[in-house]
Design an enzyme around this catalytic site. Structure first.
Site, PDB file in Angstrom:
ATOM      1  N   GLY A 122      -5.876  -9.046 -10.280  1.00 12.92           N
ATOM      2  CA  GLY A 122      -5.479 -10.300 -10.899  1.00 12.92           C
ATOM      3  C   GLY A 122      -4.599 -10.189 -12.131  1.00 12.92           C
ATOM      4  O   GLY A 122      -4.288 -11.203 -12.758  1.00 12.92           O
ATOM      5  N   GLY A 123      -4.162  -8.979 -12.486  1.00  9.76           N
ATOM      6  CA  GLY A 123      -3.284  -8.819 -13.648  1.00  9.76           C
ATOM      7  C   GLY A 123      -2.000  -9.618 -13.499  1.00  9.76           C
ATOM      8  O   GLY A 123      -1.602 -10.372 -14.389  1.00  9.76           O
TER       9      GLY A 123
ATOM     10  N   CYS B 160       3.325  -0.026  -6.113  1.00  8.29           N
ATOM     11  CA  CYS B 160       3.143   0.972  -7.177  1.00  8.29           C
ATOM     12  C   CYS B 160       3.329   2.370  -6.584  1.00  8.29           C
ATOM     13  O   CYS B 160       2.559   3.284  -6.846  1.00  8.29           O
ATOM     14  CB  CYS B 160       1.776   0.827  -7.843  1.00  8.29           C
ATOM     15  SG  CYS B 160       0.397   0.904  -6.692  1.00  8.29           S
TER      16      CYS B 160
END
Length: 452
Positions: free
Chosen positions: A268-269, A390
């Site tokens: 949730g960042g 990422c």
């Protein structure tokens, strides 16, 4: 309590057990470390030492094995716990200056007796006394450059070769060795109530060692102090998020009244960052999907702490099914932070280096395309589809976007702009590709597509 029982609760014994689980059972080092630190009720000092040893050994596993090979004739013939005990002990002798040698040698022998017998203890002691006297075998003497990088930076040779093909030998060497540096914690300002300088001033007054992020205007690097104990973290002014991933939300061109889909949202960042651009009063909202209930609750906890629950709606759903769950062209912007091999996280999760293979990159490429195919009809015309990972592989990054564009004529690449990144971070197509050695952050890929 007898000695055998007592030794089982020591930091070094616990380190050997954790390394065994990571290597032989595929456990995640960060999750297992947290679990052991809590269950053993370790002091901050012992928790710090355990973390240092476990990560240090995983990061340098191949280097340690090469170094020990001068004294260990056939490591395959010894139990894996003996290998890990030797690694743990050699790592301390060579890399941890504050730990006295005699303590390392004594405890290694005691662990060997507890896990094996006096004969094993004598063998372990003999190997370690050799290390103490003569040091580890020196990897710098390896003449073949590829092998020297592989052993010196502890990165499998095939992965070194993969990166050499992609970015050349000099950059590969910088990348591989940069992964041995300690990661730092970075935080993002969630609200605009205080400026970054004001927040940094408050943190410094409270004893934190902080500096501004060189790549994110809302990012701060924390080099000293436990940031989760700060009132600024607890009241939702700040949240932990890597700087490179802080660059994703701004790419969506979000407006206050947008309906946004965050299709792979946990923890949730990025979701909470997207929500900071929206206004509940103007019906702005992020719909955040994840496949797992426990991960959805992480998003909800983060949203509550950061005071954006009124702009986030969570749903347990596989992003590949999203196309059936919502009407066509219902979202103003869609974000896909796709499942990937995670090679950009090798500094934080060093075991990734040893467990991935080239087939994984191709399998994930297919998975990523299925998600993009599923969500793309849900985007309004003129809306932005932001695809990020990422990882550092062309199969999961450039190739995924190019293949998607070839199959979807209605989408075109929009070059990503950022004043804070060096030219080297932009690909010819206008994608962002950040490597871990560029800025000391996680590695990250960001692309933007618009629907006509």
């Amino acid at each position: 309590m007898d000695n055998k029982h007592k030794i089982r609760h020591t930091v070094r014994y616990l380190a050997v057990d954790i390394l065994e689980s990571v290597e032989n059972e595929g456990a995640y080092s960060n999750l297992l470390l947290n679990k052991v630190i809590q269950s053993e009720k370790l002091s901050p000092k012992d928790a710090g030492l355990l973390t240092e040893i476990v990560y240090g050994v995983i990061q340098r596993k191949m280097t340690l094995d090469f170094g020990l090979s001068a004294y260990v004739k056939d490591p395959k013939k010894q139990p894996s716990w003996v290998t890990n005990l030797l690694r743990v002990s050699a790592y301390q002798l060579v890399h941890l200056t504050k730990v006295p040698d005699h303590a390392v040698l004594f405890e290694a022998a005691e662990i060997a007796k507890a896990k094996g017998h006096a004969g094993v203890a004598s063998y372990v002691n003999g190997v370690l006394r050799n290390v103490q006297r003569n040091g580890l075998r020196d990897w710098k003497t390896i003449s073949n450059a590829k092998k020297r990088i592989s052993i010196g930076a502890s990165m499998p040779k095939w992965l070194v070769a993969y990166f050499i093909e992609q970015i050349g030998i000099d950059e590969t060497e910088k990348l591989a060795f940069s992964l041995l540096e300690d990661p730092f914690v970075s935080v993002r300002l969630q609200s605009n109530a205080l400026s970054r300088d004001e927040v940094m001033g408050l943190l410094q007054e409270s004893g934190y060692d902080v500096m501004p992020s060189p790549i994110s205007a809302v990012g701060i690097r924390v080099r000293g102090g436990k940031i989760v104990d700060s009132p600024l973290f607890q009241n939702g002014t700040l949240t932990i998020q890597d700087e490179s991933s802080q660059l994703v939300a701004p790419v969506g061109g979000l407006k206050k009244d947008f309906l946004v889909l965050d299709s792979c949202a946990a923890p949730g960042g990025k979701t909470t960052h997207m929500a900071s651009y929206l206004s509940a009063a103007e019906n702005g909202k992020v719909i955040a999907l994840d496949m797992y209930e426990h991960k959805i609750s992480l998003i909800e906890q983060n949203a509550a702490r950061l005071h954006v629950s009124d702009r986030i709606e969570t749903m347990v759903m596989d992003a590949k099914e999203a196309g059936k769950a919502f009407p066509p062209e219902s979202f103003d912007a869609i974000f896909v932070d796709a499942p990937c091999s995670g090679l950009g996280l090798m500094r934080r999760k060093p075991e990734i280096k040893y467990v991935k293979n080239a087939q994984d990159f191709l399998d994930l490429h297919q998975e990523q395309l299925l998600i993009l195919d599923s969500v793309s009809p849900l985007l309004k015309k003129g809306g932005r589809l932001v695809y990020s990972t990422c990882t550092l592989t062309k199969e999961e990054n450039q190739m995924t976007v190019r293949t998607f564009i070839e199959n979807h004529a209605e989408f075109a690449i929009v070059p990503v702009h950022s004043d804070s990144l060096d030219k080297k971070s932009f690909t010819p197509e206008g994608f962002v590709q950040i490597y871990p050695h560029d800025y000391g952050t996680d590695g990250f890929f960001i692309s933007c597509m618009e629907k006509s």
